[in-house]
Design an enzyme around this catalytic site. Structure first.
Site, short mmCIF file in Angstrom:
data_model
loop_
_atom_site.label_atom_id
_atom_site.label_comp_id
_atom_site.label_asym_id
_atom_site.label_seq_id
_atom_site.Cartn_x
_atom_site.Cartn_y
_atom_site.Cartn_z
N GLU A 83 95.95 33.86 2.29
CA GLU A 83 96.83 33.20 3.68
C GLU A 83 97.35 31.88 3.36
O GLU A 83 98.56 31.52 4.04
CB GLU A 83 95.64 33.28 4.82
N ASN B 51 83.93 33.17 4.85
CA ASN B 51 85.09 32.19 5.05
C ASN B 51 85.46 32.46 6.60
O ASN B 51 85.71 33.35 6.96
CB ASN B 51 86.44 33.11 4.61
N LYS C 20 87.44 30.71 8.29
CA LYS C 20 88.94 30.78 8.58
C LYS C 20 88.82 29.87 9.57
O LYS C 20 88.17 28.56 9.63
CB LYS C 20 89.55 32.15 8.66
N HIS D 69 93.66 31.35 -1.40
CA HIS D 69 93.43 32.55 -0.55
C HIS D 69 94.91 33.14 -0.08
O HIS D 69 95.74 32.37 -0.13
CB HIS D 69 92.79 32.05 0.69
N SER E 198 87.80 43.02 3.83
CA SER E 198 87.29 44.00 4.65
C SER E 198 85.62 44.60 4.14
O SER E 198 85.32 45.57 4.22
CB SER E 198 87.95 45.24 5.05
#
Length: 270
Positions: A97, A11, A13, A95, A233
């Site tokens: 976010e 991803n 982003k 997601h 992470s």
């Protein structure tokens, strides 16, 4: 041993320009990728067509979002039909976010997943708990609630006729019809971009719980066949230990997918 095909999504982003994207395309094209792993990159909307044209065909390209209808007056949104029109077949939905910054509800995420599937896209559907939810023992409650909204969401339509005394309330349940096109991505929010990672044991525990929910609420077949990615992470240093867990079927990777280290993550099962 599971016959679920390992899958790794990158991803990007809101990162990248043509110069940096060309560098990613170069190292992805030159790499020796494990052909037992399905690889997909999630690309900012302005570059979807560019990346799909230049990225090798065996690497999937995903949009990072789409709306719940085919077209209309929805400024700034893109539709599954548009994503398909430029040759891409994947979309990332739900997601954290999108949920936290843009306030997308469980219900909206479920509606978007349903429409994307109806239009023929493959979906990476994201779920995951906040730090305070994990610390208060609500992880299972949160991921079950989010998965339920993806698996089947209920919409209410009210129709009132010309006769004032006549009112009809219509309920419409939408369910995922083809779980082969859905990958669940468990992303504990407290581990995204923080450097903290759920331990392999923590990831396995939640993935196993998700299979139990699917078994009890969808079917045994879906519970056994659906792929569940871990995101949070993931790095070249921890990917192999995570990949050893029987219910971890891949990764959804953020920042590390912009770097050559992403190849190591894709090849975590080698």
């Amino acid at each position: 041993m599971s016959d679920r095909k390992f899958i790794v999504g990158g991803n990007w982003k809101m990162n990248g320009d043509k110069n940096s994207i060309n560098e990613i395309i170069k190292f992805m094209s030159e790499a020796s990728l494990d052909n037992r792993t399905e690889t997909v990159v999630g690309v900012p909307a302005p570059y979807l067509d560019y990346v799909r044209t230049k990225m090798p065909a065996h690497i999937g390209v995903a949009a990072q979002n789409c709306y719940k209808v085919a077209k209309g007056a929805y400024t700034g949104e893109i539709s599954p039909a548009m994503i398909k029109d430029i040759g891409c077949k994947w979309v990332i939905l739900g997601h954290s976010e999108r949920r936290s910054i843009f306030k997308e509800s469980d219900e909206l995420v479920g509606e978007k997943v349903g429409h994307a599937l109806e239009e023929g896209l493959h979906v990476m559907a994201c779920i995951g708990e906040l730090l305070e939810e994990r610390e208060s023992g609500k992880t299972q409650e949160v991921v079950y609630r989010q998965t339920k909204a993806i698996a089947g969401n209920c919409c209410v339509f009210i129709y009132i006729s010309l006769l004032p005394q006549t009112q009809f309330v219509l309920w419409y349940w939408h369910h995922v019809k083809d779980w082969n096109k859905v990958v669940l991505a468990y992303e504990p929010v407290w581990a995204i971009g923080t450097g903290k990672t759920a331990s392999p044991e923590q990831a396995q525990e939640v993935h196993q719980q998700l299979r139990t929910w699917l078994k009890d609420n969808v079917s045994v077949e879906v519970a056994e066949s659906v792929r569940i990615m871990y995101g949070g992470s993931v790095t070249s240093a921890n990917c192999q230990e995570l990949a050893k867990k029987p219910d971890v079927d891949g990764f959804l990777v953020g920042g590390a997918s912009l770097k050559p280290d992403f190849i190591t993550i894709v090849n975590a099962k080698m």
